[in-house]
Structures are given as C-alpha cells and as structure tokens.
Design an enzyme around this catalytic site. Sequence first.
Site, PDB file in Angstrom:
ATOM      1  N   ASN A   1       0.836  -1.208   0.000  1.00 34.54           N
ATOM      2  CA  ASN A   1       0.000   0.000   0.000  1.00 34.54           C
ATOM      3  C   ASN A   1       0.867   1.253   0.000  1.00 34.54           C
ATOM      4  OD1 ASN A   1      -2.461   1.256  -0.144  1.00 34.54           O
ATOM      5  ND2 ASN A   1      -3.107   0.750   1.933  1.00 34.54           N
TER       6      ASN A   1
ATOM      7  N   HIS B   1     -10.313   3.303   7.409  1.00 36.44           N
ATOM      8  CA  HIS B   1     -10.750   2.016   6.866  1.00 36.44           C
ATOM      9  C   HIS B   1     -12.203   1.704   7.221  1.00 36.44           C
ATOM     10  CE1 HIS B   1      -6.494   1.057   5.996  1.00 36.44           C
ATOM     11  NE2 HIS B   1      -6.995   0.176   5.167  1.00 36.44           N
TER      12      HIS B   1
END
Length: 474
Positions: free
Chosen positions: A320, A356
């Site tokens: 990521n 998230h």
Amino acid sequence: MADCGGFGNIDVLVKASGLSDAALRLVIALFSAYPLAFLYQALFYRTKPVLQHVYFTICGLSLALFGYGWCAVHSLITIISSYLLVHILGPSINMVVVMFLFNMGYLLSGYVYYASGEYDVNWTTPQCILCLRLISVAWDYYDGNQDQEKISADQKTTAIETPPTLLEMMGLCYFYGGFLVGPQFQTKGYLAFVNGTLMDKKDDDNGRVASGLKRMALGILYLSLYGALHPWFSETGLLSDEFQGYSFLAKVWYIVFYSKVAFMKYLAVWLLSEGSCIISGISFNGKTEDGVAKWDGLRNIQVSVYETMHTFQDCIDSFNINTNKWVLRYFFKRLRFLGNKNLSHFLTLMFLALWHGLFVGYFTCFFGEFVIMLMEKQVQTMWYTVTKKPLSEMPAYVKLPVILTSTFIVHFGLAYFLVSFNLLTVSRFHKVWSSIYYIVPVILVIWHSLYPILINPVFKKMTQGEKDRSKKEN
C-alpha cells in the site's frame, strides 16, 4: 438511495464467476480502465487539457454508475462541496480543517449507514480513496500559499498556488485509473500530466504499454491465486469447528496462509489499477541512469519485497505504498508539533484504522502492529549495539538463521493481527485468537512490561561493562 446496486444486469456473469455482484462489478470496472487508457492515448493524449478533463470525468462517472448506481451521486456531492469550500475559505488552516472534517465525516457517515457487520464493496470503497485525494487538495493549496522558504522540500513538490477549477477537480477525482481503488496522486502531478509537462515527448515511448500489461498480468495472477486458494483458507474455515480441532502449530500455519491469501485480493486490484495508469502515462517517474523511462511513479505494491519480507519495515515499504506516502506527507509529518515520534506514529495508525471503517477489528489490528513494531525497533537497536553491523553485512551462517527466524515472526505477527482486520468483530476474531491462547498479545505484554524495568537496564549494563573492559585492554 439505500439501494446502491449498479446499473445493468450481470446476473449471468455473477453465477458463472461465483463472485458477488458488487465484487464482480469492481473487477469489470478495473479491466474496463485498460480500453479506456488505450482510447485516451489514441484520441486525447497531449490534446487540450479541457478535453482530457471531460474525458476522465465521463469515464469515472460511468464506472461509478456501473458499479454503484445512483449512489455515484455521493462522489459528486463531495467533489463539488470540496471545490466550493476551497474557493470560499481560501488557503487558510481553517479551510484545511473544514475540508478534513467534511470529507472524513461524509465517509464515516456512509460507513455507519451501510454497515452490515461484514466488509462491504459499495460506494464507500472509491469514496475512501476520494476522501484522501480531496484532503490533499486542501493541504497542497495551503502549502502553496505559505512562505516557501519555511515549508519542507517534500511539501514544495506538491504545493499549488491556485486551487483547481471545477473541471480540473472532476478530472483529478474521476480519473479512471485511480478513482476506484487508488493509487493516490497529487493535483500538481495530475495537472502536469494533463498539460503535457510530466515528461518530455522524447521520453514518451511505448515502453509504458509493456510495463502496464506486465502489472496487469501480475494482477491476474494474484486474482487467480486468490480464487484457487480462498476456498482452502477462508473466513469460514477459520471460524469452523474443524479449525478448532487442529493442533496449535497447524492453527498457527493456517492463520499465516489465510492472511496471505486474504491479502491477495488487495494486491490484485492494486496491480490491475496501476497497469491502466502506466498505459495512460501518468505513472512516469523519471529515467534510470541508462536513460530508460521509469513507470513506477504510482506503484502501490513492491511485489518482490513484499513476498520476501523479513522485517515489519519491509511490509510498510512494500505494501500500500502510495497510501503510506499520503499518510506520511499529509498526516504523520503534520504532527511534528507534538514532539513525540511514537505518539505521532500511534495517532497516524489510529487515523488509518478510522479511515478504513468503524470496526473494532481495524483499530485492534493497527494498534497491534504499532506495538509489535515498537518491539522490533527495540530488538534491532540491541542487535546493532552488540554487532555494530547491519544484518546484511553479517556472515551467511549468522544471517541465514536470523532471516529465517525473523521471516516467520514477521509473517505470523502480521497474520495474527490481520485476523482482526479481516474478521472485523470481537466475537469472531476472539474465537480464533483464544484458540491459540492469545499468544502474540501475551508475548508483547510481557516484553513491553519487562523492557523498561529489566531487559533494557540489564542490556545497557552488560554493554557498558564490555565497553569498560575494552577501554582497559586498550
């Protein structure tokens, strides 16, 4: 607005693939970015910027409507609202704060409204990417209007003096290669790409097509591996009575393989998304010493490092990547005024957990990673104090067993906390963790309890004694 099903019937494909409707629409949209990239290169590349912005806006909105139906309006609302906020409030810290609160608040409201207790693929999936992109617009505009001698070199690379127009904002946000799952890129880089200044024409060769297709092929490979291995290492298997009957070591290895397989889907979508960005040309990242164009400017996964990692830092550096860069630039470094690096690191991880979604599993996972990385840094400091050499310079008979041991520790440590990331709720990941006696938290609690009062003082005393003896000998 509650029904966020995409436009068009794909029931036949859903039955044939075995994927959910939402997941299949996302995969189709990611692959659709490739013909859109080739069409862009054929018709719009290096043409008038306004035509490019319009093309990107139409493409991104079409993908959003296909994937999420009328819920695509959420992205329009946040883009237009953010445009108005930036232009009305101007380049002030108040503007940055309001933009942050508005975009994070909108995203979190979506999480709350559509929460099902499971990881859902819906309009909040691209919205979390959009949230960070719009916040970065605010920071870049703010940085561009500060004293340029006082801001960092990193901030100078992304700072903009004037805010983007509405059409520029739409093109930036709806760019087909980065709208759905990332990668993140800044306004300045996007505008340079559209204006034809990102690279010289002489550097613009067809190497990007080959590079883009290679990333696509890797994405397909990971997608295939996920499809083949997920039935063997799944959430259902992890929560089954059969798993409870495994031996301790079998459970440990199952958790490791489960987490590796679970994250293959992320690797797949990032690689697929990056490939279309490369073919479009926005991934240009300068040239090598040999004068060969590099197309890794928007790389989100460094596959070779990720698959061979033996430290937690390897994971951060390879996984990521663009989101980590965003968080480093726009969040972590902005917390310097706190004066405590560990506190800044902790708050950054908690921000990532919040971004998230509103699940205990996310916060548990990121907090666990923070604690385990602190332990790794402490061990590495002790190692270097004794050896005076990094591991890479040690002889093979020392290096090999250390790497093998640390590889297992890293993979199991990550896998343990990724169980909470994937299972989301306490009742579910408690069932798994308790079956292996909460071994990782127990080790971490013991270590961090003993480190300041016993381990570190004893270690310092031992090393100081060695230093004193060395001085006497000399």
